[in-house]
Design a protein around this motif. Structure first.
Motif, PDB file in Angstrom:
ATOM      1  N   PRO A  64       0.788  -1.233   0.000  1.00 57.23           N
ATOM      2  CA  PRO A  64       0.000   0.000   0.000  1.00 57.23           C
ATOM      3  C   PRO A  64       0.821   1.284   0.000  1.00 57.23           C
ATOM      4  O   PRO A  64       0.312   2.348  -0.333  1.00 57.23           O
ATOM      5  CB  PRO A  64      -0.806  -0.112   1.300  1.00 57.23           C
ATOM      6  N   GLU A  65       2.105   1.202   0.360  1.00 57.51           N
ATOM      7  CA  GLU A  65       2.897   2.416   0.518  1.00 57.51           C
ATOM      8  C   GLU A  65       3.878   2.602  -0.639  1.00 57.51           C
ATOM      9  O   GLU A  65       4.388   1.635  -1.193  1.00 57.51           O
ATOM     10  CB  GLU A  65       3.668   2.392   1.846  1.00 57.51           C
ATOM     11  N   PRO A  66       4.174   3.868  -0.996  1.00 60.89           N
ATOM     12  CA  PRO A  66       5.173   4.122  -2.044  1.00 60.89           C
ATOM     13  C   PRO A  66       6.582   3.907  -1.511  1.00 60.89           C
ATOM     14  O   PRO A  66       6.811   3.924  -0.293  1.00 60.89           O
ATOM     15  CB  PRO A  66       4.944   5.596  -2.394  1.00 60.89           C
ATOM     16  N   LYS A  67       7.519   3.730  -2.418  1.00 56.25           N
ATOM     17  CA  LYS A  67       8.926   3.611  -2.053  1.00 56.25           C
ATOM     18  C   LYS A  67       9.400   4.985  -1.592  1.00 56.25           C
ATOM     19  O   LYS A  67       9.115   5.987  -2.229  1.00 56.25           O
ATOM     20  CB  LYS A  67       9.736   3.139  -3.259  1.00 56.25           C
ATOM     21  N   THR A  68      10.109   5.043  -0.468  1.00 56.75           N
ATOM     22  CA  THR A  68      10.516   6.342   0.062  1.00 56.75           C
ATOM     23  C   THR A  68      12.016   6.474   0.305  1.00 56.75           C
ATOM     24  O   THR A  68      12.503   7.582   0.487  1.00 56.75           O
ATOM     25  CB  THR A  68       9.790   6.644   1.393  1.00 56.75           C
ATOM     26  N   VAL A  69      12.756   5.376   0.354  1.00 49.45           N
ATOM     27  CA  VAL A  69      14.202   5.451   0.606  1.00 49.45           C
ATOM     28  C   VAL A  69      14.952   4.620  -0.431  1.00 49.45           C
ATOM     29  O   VAL A  69      14.356   3.828  -1.162  1.00 49.45           O
ATOM     30  CB  VAL A  69      14.567   4.970   2.032  1.00 49.45           C
ATOM     31  N   LYS A  70      16.264   4.791  -0.466  1.00 54.51           N
ATOM     32  CA  LYS A  70      17.108   4.050  -1.395  1.00 54.51           C
ATOM     33  C   LYS A  70      17.000   2.542  -1.129  1.00 54.51           C
ATOM     34  O   LYS A  70      16.909   2.111   0.004  1.00 54.51           O
ATOM     35  CB  LYS A  70      18.560   4.494  -1.219  1.00 54.51           C
ATOM     36  N   ASN A  71      17.022   1.783  -2.225  1.00 53.26           N
ATOM     37  CA  ASN A  71      17.005   0.317  -2.100  1.00 53.26           C
ATOM     38  C   ASN A  71      18.246  -0.155  -1.342  1.00 53.26           C
ATOM     39  O   ASN A  71      19.327   0.372  -1.544  1.00 53.26           O
ATOM     40  CB  ASN A  71      17.063  -0.359  -3.478  1.00 53.26           C
ATOM     41  N   ARG A  72      18.089  -1.184  -0.525  1.00 49.14           N
ATOM     42  CA  ARG A  72      19.240  -1.836   0.099  1.00 49.14           C
ATOM     43  C   ARG A  72      19.757  -2.945  -0.802  1.00 49.14           C
ATOM     44  O   ARG A  72      20.888  -3.384  -0.686  1.00 49.14           O
ATOM     45  CB  ARG A  72      18.844  -2.429   1.456  1.00 49.14           C
ATOM     46  N   MET A  73      18.901  -3.421  -1.703  1.00 48.27           N
ATOM     47  CA  MET A  73      19.280  -4.417  -2.691  1.00 48.27           C
ATOM     48  C   MET A  73      18.667  -3.964  -4.015  1.00 48.27           C
ATOM     49  O   MET A  73      17.614  -3.347  -4.034  1.00 48.27           O
ATOM     50  CB  MET A  73      18.731  -5.794  -2.308  1.00 48.27           C
ATOM     51  N   HIS A  74      19.351  -4.283  -5.131  1.00 44.55           N
ATOM     52  CA  HIS A  74      18.837  -3.837  -6.422  1.00 44.55           C
ATOM     53  C   HIS A  74      19.217  -4.837  -7.503  1.00 44.55           C
ATOM     54  O   HIS A  74      20.031  -5.725  -7.286  1.00 44.55           O
ATOM     55  CB  HIS A  74      19.357  -2.443  -6.766  1.00 44.55           C
ATOM     56  N   PHE A  75      18.631  -4.669  -8.680  1.00 45.75           N
ATOM     57  CA  PHE A  75      18.949  -5.499  -9.840  1.00 45.75           C
ATOM     58  C   PHE A  75      20.110  -4.857 -10.602  1.00 45.75           C
ATOM     59  O   PHE A  75      20.191  -3.641 -10.709  1.00 45.75           O
ATOM     60  CB  PHE A  75      17.768  -5.586 -10.809  1.00 45.75           C
ATOM     61  N   ASP A  76      20.984  -5.688 -11.151  1.00 49.43           N
ATOM     62  CA  ASP A  76      21.977  -5.274 -12.144  1.00 49.43           C
ATOM     63  C   ASP A  76      21.562  -5.945 -13.444  1.00 49.43           C
ATOM     64  O   ASP A  76      21.312  -7.155 -13.459  1.00 49.43           O
ATOM     65  CB  ASP A  76      23.384  -5.752 -11.775  1.00 49.43           C
ATOM     66  N   VAL A  77      21.484  -5.180 -14.522  1.00 54.59           N
ATOM     67  CA  VAL A  77      21.085  -5.742 -15.816  1.00 54.59           C
ATOM     68  C   VAL A  77      22.052  -5.296 -16.899  1.00 54.59           C
ATOM     69  O   VAL A  77      22.686  -4.254 -16.794  1.00 54.59           O
ATOM     70  CB  VAL A  77      19.638  -5.335 -16.200  1.00 54.59           C
ATOM     71  N   TRP A  78      22.189  -6.132 -17.938  1.00 54.98           N
ATOM     72  CA  TRP A  78      22.859  -5.724 -19.166  1.00 54.98           C
ATOM     73  C   TRP A  78      21.767  -5.072 -19.995  1.00 54.98           C
ATOM     74  O   TRP A  78      20.665  -5.615 -20.093  1.00 54.98           O
ATOM     75  CB  TRP A  78      23.389  -6.928 -19.941  1.00 54.98           C
ATOM     76  N   GLY A  79      22.030  -3.933 -20.618  1.00 57.24           N
ATOM     77  CA  GLY A  79      20.967  -3.359 -21.420  1.00 57.24           C
ATOM     78  C   GLY A  79      21.314  -2.034 -22.053  1.00 57.24           C
ATOM     79  O   GLY A  79      22.453  -1.573 -22.010  1.00 57.24           O
ATOM     80  N   ASP A  80      20.289  -1.431 -22.619  1.00 56.96           N
ATOM     81  CA  ASP A  80      20.382  -0.165 -23.328  1.00 56.96           C
ATOM     82  C   ASP A  80      19.666   0.898 -22.499  1.00 56.96           C
ATOM     83  O   ASP A  80      18.434   0.915 -22.412  1.00 56.96           O
ATOM     84  CB  ASP A  80      19.735  -0.316 -24.711  1.00 56.96           C
ATOM     85  N   THR A  81      20.436   1.770 -21.887  1.00 56.11           N
ATOM     86  CA  THR A  81      19.879   2.800 -21.012  1.00 56.11           C
ATOM     87  C   THR A  81      18.838   3.655 -21.722  1.00 56.11           C
ATOM     88  O   THR A  81      17.761   3.913 -21.177  1.00 56.11           O
ATOM     89  CB  THR A  81      21.008   3.681 -20.451  1.00 56.11           C
ATOM     90  N   GLU A  82      19.146   4.092 -22.935  1.00 56.39           N
ATOM     91  CA  GLU A  82      18.219   4.983 -23.640  1.00 56.39           C
ATOM     92  C   GLU A  82      16.896   4.285 -23.928  1.00 56.39           C
ATOM     93  O   GLU A  82      15.831   4.896 -23.832  1.00 56.39           O
ATOM     94  CB  GLU A  82      18.857   5.515 -24.923  1.00 56.39           C
ATOM     95  N   GLU A  83      16.953   3.013 -24.272  1.00 57.62           N
ATOM     96  CA  GLU A  83      15.711   2.281 -24.526  1.00 57.62           C
ATOM     97  C   GLU A  83      14.903   2.122 -23.240  1.00 57.62           C
ATOM     98  O   GLU A  83      13.680   2.271 -23.238  1.00 57.62           O
ATOM     99  CB  GLU A  83      16.022   0.914 -25.147  1.00 57.62           C
TER     100      GLU A  83
END
Length: 130
Positions: A64-83
């Motif tokens: 029910p709540e929005p994200k409010t602070v920096k992630n403690r864990m995150h995804f790393d992906v290979w990809g195209d930033t602009e896309e």
């Protein structure tokens, strides 16, 4: 061994929309209910998976709540930033002299890092919009 890796989980206010976004970004698909079973109710978490069987399953969980602070864990992906930006991601930080990746956020603000595809790795599947 005390534990074994199972899945990743990501919280979202609009978990249905965010599941579709990550499916499009990663080339993933929603995991369907087993044959003969009804689909899960819309308010339940949405499991997505790599149909090639190469990546981990991800559960997009309604909260029910929005994200409010920096992630403690995150995804790393290979990809195209602009896309990814064109698909609705937000730029947090560009690669520079200090870091070799871009930091983006998905449409709900969950940060992830985007690395240029490794020229020696399996080709990246082109991103598609839904």
């Amino acid at each position: 061994m005390a534990a074994r890796f199972k899945d990743l989980a990501l919280d979202a206010i609009d978990h249905q929309r965010l599941a579709d976004w990550w499916c499009a970004a990663l080339g993933y698909a929603r995991r369907q209910a087993p044959a003969g079973q009804p689909p899960a109710p819309a308010e339940w978490p949405v499991p997505i998976h790599d149909p090639r069987g190469e990546g981990p399953s991800i559960w997009i969980n309604p909260v029910p709540e929005p994200k409010t602070v920096k992630n403690r864990m995150h995804f790393d992906v290979w990809g195209d930033t602009e896309e990814l930006l064109g698909m609705g991601a937000t730029l947090i930080r560009r690669r520079d002299k200090e870091i070799e990746w871009d930091v983006l956020a998905d449409p709900e603000g969950n940060e992830f890092c985007v690395f240029r595809p490794d020229p020696y790795a399996t080709p990246v599947v082109p991103l598609t919009r839904r």
